[in-house]
Write an enzyme that holds these catalytic residues in place. Structure first.
Site, PDB file in Angstrom:
ATOM      1  N   ASP A  66     -28.642  73.746  83.372  1.00 28.67           N
ATOM      2  CA  ASP A  66     -30.005  74.060  82.968  1.00 28.67           C
ATOM      3  C   ASP A  66     -30.934  74.191  84.166  1.00 28.67           C
ATOM      4  O   ASP A  66     -31.904  74.954  84.138  1.00 28.67           O
ATOM      5  CB  ASP A  66     -30.532  72.986  82.011  1.00 28.67           C
ATOM      6  CG  ASP A  66     -29.989  73.163  80.596  1.00 28.67           C
ATOM      7  OD1 ASP A  66     -29.402  74.224  80.315  1.00 28.67           O
ATOM      8  OD2 ASP A  66     -30.167  72.246  79.776  1.00 28.67           O
ATOM      9  N   GLY A  67     -30.656  73.434  85.248  1.00 30.85           N
ATOM     10  CA  GLY A  67     -31.480  73.538  86.442  1.00 30.85           C
ATOM     11  C   GLY A  67     -31.435  74.932  87.042  1.00 30.85           C
ATOM     12  O   GLY A  67     -32.462  75.473  87.474  1.00 30.85           O
ATOM     13  N   ALA A  70     -35.196  67.688  76.619  1.00 34.83           N
ATOM     14  CA  ALA A  70     -35.024  67.373  78.039  1.00 34.83           C
ATOM     15  C   ALA A  70     -35.725  66.052  78.357  1.00 34.83           C
ATOM     16  O   ALA A  70     -35.407  65.016  77.782  1.00 34.83           O
ATOM     17  CB  ALA A  70     -35.555  68.537  78.879  1.00 34.83           C
TER      18      ALA A  70
END
Length: 307
Positions: free
Chosen positions: A69-70, A185
Site C-alpha cells: 500500500d505504501g 489503515a
C-alpha cells in the site's frame, strides 16, 4: 484511436517487485501498449523512462503499481493530478488497496490489454495548516491526515472543531482525520470504525485521549474538521503526517483544517464496483482472514420469499 500508454512502477527495495515489474512491462510491450517506467527504478526493452514527478503519468491510461500500500500511496502523488487510475499488485503484507496478488500477474496484464477493468473514484482530503491566520502549508491525503506528538514521552493538548464549532479538548497522543479509504489503515489501528468506500464521510479518531468523551466520530463529507494545538509550555511538539509520506512540523498554536479533497484518486478494479458493497466485504474477509464458515447465504430476498 491513439497509442495506449501504461506507466509501470515498483517498490525498488524489493527484488521480487522489480522482477514482476519487468515481466509486466515486457508483456504490455509485446501486446502493443507503450510502457513508461520511472527513471532509476528499472529498465525494460522498448519502455520510455520518465522523471519521477507530477507529470510522470500525464497522458497514460493506467498506472500499474507493484508493491504494498505504501508504494500505491506514493504512486497516487503523480497519478492523481494526471487523472490516471491506479491498479496495485500486492507484494507487501495486507495490501488493502491492491487489486491483484503476485500469482495473478498474467491475468492482470490480459485484462488490461482487453480493457476489462472498471474505474472507481476514491475520496481524498485537502489539508491546510495555519497559525494566527497565516497559511503555513497545504497538502492532501488519500488515507488520512494525522496530528501527533513529536516526542514519545509527552502528550499534546488539542481542541477539536467540527464546522466552526468547538467539540472537545483532549490531552492525547494525536488525532486521525480519515477518509473511508483510510478507515482500514491508521484510523483502524487507533480504534476507528471500518467504513465502506462508497460511503461518503469524514472520520475523526483520537489516539489515546485522556478524556471521558473521546469516541471515533463519523461526520458529513461536507463538514470541515479542525485541530488546534493549545499554546502551553508543557505541551510537547507536534507534527502533521499525511498518508505517512508528507510531513509538516507544527508550532504551538497551529491549526490544521481538513475538508473533502477537490480531486479524487482513481482506482482501477478488475471487477465492476458492487454498489451494495459486496466486493469490499469480500476484501475484508480475505485481507483479515475473517471466519465465515457456516454462512448459508440467506438474503433478505430469500427470507421474504419463504416468510
Amino acid at each position: 484511436m491513439g497509442q495506449r500508454t501504461v506507466l509501470v512502477t515498483a517498490h525498488t527495495g524489493k527484488e521480487s517487485a522489480l522482477r514482476s515489474a519487468r515481466l509486466v512491462a515486457g508483456r504490455l510491450t509485446a501486446a502493443g501498449i507503450a510502457v513508461r517506467t520511472l527513471a532509476g527504478e528499472f529498465g525494460s526493452p522498448g519502455a520510455e523512462q520518465v522523471p519521477t514527478g507530477p507529470d510522470a503519468a500525464e497522458g497514460t491510461e493506467l498506472v500499474i503499481v507493484l508493491g504494498g500500500d505504501g508504494a500505491l500511496l506514493r504512486a497516487a502523488e503523480f497519478s492523481r493530478p494526471a487523472g490516471a487510475p491506479l491498479i496495485g499488485v500486492n507484494l507487501g503484507h495486507v495490501g488493502f488497496l491492491a487489486e491483484a496478488e503476485p500469482d495473478g500477474l498474467a491475468d492482470l496484464v490480459e485484462r488490461v490489454v482487453a480493457r476489462e477493468y472498471a474505474v472507481e473514484e476514491r475520496m481524498t482530503i485537502d489539508v491546510a495548516v495555519r497559525r494566527n491566520g497565516t497559511a503555513l502549508a497545504s497538502t492532501w491525503a488519500l488515507n488520512e491526515a494525522t496530528v501527533e506528538k513529536a516526542a514519545r514521552e509527552r502528550m499534546i493538548e488539542v481542541i477539536t472543531e467540527v464546522d466552526g464549532r468547538p467539540l472537545s479538548r483532549w490531552g492525547c497522543d494525536g488525532v486521525v482525520c480519515s477518509t473511508p479509504t483510510g478507515s482500514t489503515a491508521y484510523a483502524f489501528s487507533a480504534g476507528g470504525p471500518v467504513v465502506w468506500p462508497e460511503v461518503e464521510a469524514l472520520l475523526m479518531v483520537p489516539i489515546s485521549a485522556h478524556a471521558l468523551f473521546a469516541p471515533p466520530m463519523v461526520v458529513s463529507p461536507r463538514s470541515v474538521l479542525a485541530i488546534e494545538l493549545i499554546v502551553a509550555s508543557e505541551t510537547s511538539g507536534a507534527v502533521l503526517w499525511c498518508d505517512g509520506r508528507r510531513k509538516v512540523d507544527l508550532p504551538p498554536g497551529a491549526r490544521v483544517e481538513v475538508r473533502r479533497g477537490a480531486l479524487p484518486v482513481l482506482l482501477a478494479r478488475l471487477q465492476a464496483p458492487d454498489t451494495r458493497g459486496g466486493g469490499f466485504t469480500d476484501r475484508l474477509v480475505a485481507k483479515f482472514g475473517l471466519p465465515v464458515a457456516g454462512w448459508r447465504g440467506r438474503t433478505w430476498e430469500d427470507a421474504g420469499e419463504h416468510a
